[in-house]
Motif scaffolding. Sequence first.
Motif, mmCIF file in Angstrom:
data_model
loop_
_atom_site.group_PDB
_atom_site.id
_atom_site.type_symbol
_atom_site.label_atom_id
_atom_site.label_comp_id
_atom_site.label_asym_id
_atom_site.label_seq_id
_atom_site.Cartn_x
_atom_site.Cartn_y
_atom_site.Cartn_z
ATOM 1 N N TYR A 100 -5.458 15.362 18.567
ATOM 2 C CA TYR A 100 -5.328 16.659 17.903
ATOM 3 C C TYR A 100 -6.392 16.892 16.834
ATOM 4 C CZ TYR A 100 -2.843 13.490 14.779
ATOM 5 O OH TYR A 100 -2.508 12.428 13.984
ATOM 6 N N TYR A 150 -2.319 21.849 12.490
ATOM 7 C CA TYR A 150 -1.599 21.041 13.481
ATOM 8 C C TYR A 150 -0.383 21.803 13.997
ATOM 9 C CZ TYR A 150 1.096 17.181 15.472
ATOM 10 O OH TYR A 150 1.822 16.380 16.314
ATOM 11 N N CYS A 151 0.360 22.420 13.100
ATOM 12 C CA CYS A 151 1.541 23.198 13.514
ATOM 13 C C CYS A 151 1.158 24.339 14.441
ATOM 14 C CB CYS A 151 2.259 23.767 12.291
ATOM 15 S SG CYS A 151 3.189 22.553 11.385
ATOM 16 N N VAL A 161 4.701 16.277 11.839
ATOM 17 C CA VAL A 161 3.506 16.790 11.162
ATOM 18 C C VAL A 161 3.050 15.804 10.094
ATOM 19 C CG1 VAL A 161 2.658 18.612 9.642
ATOM 20 C CG2 VAL A 161 4.016 19.204 11.645
ATOM 21 N N LYS A 162 3.993 15.275 9.319
ATOM 22 C CA LYS A 162 3.644 14.311 8.269
ATOM 23 C C LYS A 162 3.139 12.994 8.857
ATOM 24 C CE LYS A 162 6.509 16.090 4.564
ATOM 25 N NZ LYS A 162 7.616 15.815 3.629
ATOM 26 N N GLU A 171 10.283 18.307 13.426
ATOM 27 C CA GLU A 171 8.884 18.717 13.571
ATOM 28 C C GLU A 171 8.106 18.453 12.285
ATOM 29 O OE1 GLU A 171 9.442 22.342 16.803
ATOM 30 O OE2 GLU A 171 9.846 22.711 14.671
ATOM 31 N N ARG A 218 -2.284 20.106 8.077
ATOM 32 C CA ARG A 218 -0.937 20.127 8.652
ATOM 33 C C ARG A 218 -0.596 21.505 9.212
ATOM 34 N NH1 ARG A 218 2.263 16.515 4.068
ATOM 35 N NH2 ARG A 218 1.486 14.491 4.781
ATOM 36 N N GLN A 219 -1.052 22.533 8.533
ATOM 37 C CA GLN A 219 -0.820 23.898 9.007
ATOM 38 C C GLN A 219 -1.541 24.130 10.336
ATOM 39 O OE1 GLN A 219 -2.354 26.922 6.364
ATOM 40 N NE2 GLN A 219 -0.740 28.343 6.973
ATOM 41 N N ILE A 265 3.971 26.969 10.059
ATOM 42 C CA ILE A 265 4.479 25.844 9.271
ATOM 43 C C ILE A 265 5.786 26.197 8.559
ATOM 44 C CG2 ILE A 265 3.250 26.282 7.113
ATOM 45 C CD1 ILE A 265 2.629 23.180 7.177
#
Length: 185
Positions: A102, A151-152, A171-172, A167, A148-149, A160
């Motif tokens: 990712y 990735y979401c 993400v973390k 979920e 992280r945003q 997010i």
Amino acid sequence: MRHSRLMPEVNAGSMADIAFLLLIFFLVTATIPKDQGINRKLPALCPDGQICEIDINERNILRIALNNKNELMVNGETITIEELKDVTKAFLDNNGDGSCTYCNGAKLEISSDNPDKAIISLQNSKYTSYNQYIKVQDELTLAYFELRQAYCESILKKSIDNINNEELKAVKEAYPFILSEAETK
């Protein structure tokens, strides 16, 4: 004509009562703000009898230093606070070993292998201003938030703000916030 050498006196008998009433008034009406700090999870203690030192590849450490003059250095190069977020994102999302499916990084051999292995080492002088320290922490947190945003949105296909606890955990785990303020060797 008589001049009195005596000074007029003020009766101070009720002064203590007035001071006490004012104190009670301010204690009742004043609001005490909650102390706010930086939300960080500390690592667990090393169990007795075990060796907890880990060998870390140098390329997986992003060294950030703040000196006495509040100047910011990343891996020995002076940068501005505005550049820190982008430098941190590029370091974390590098995917140097190609194992991250990712990640969207440049796959540089001098930067981190994977977000799981990437460590941010923050060092500051005892004369660094607290405001500058907080600005650095904010930029690092913002870098992780933006990764992280992304990735979401790309992997989970959700905002997010609309993810559940499971979920959020994923993400973390994809971009774990690993920050060390310990002295590095």
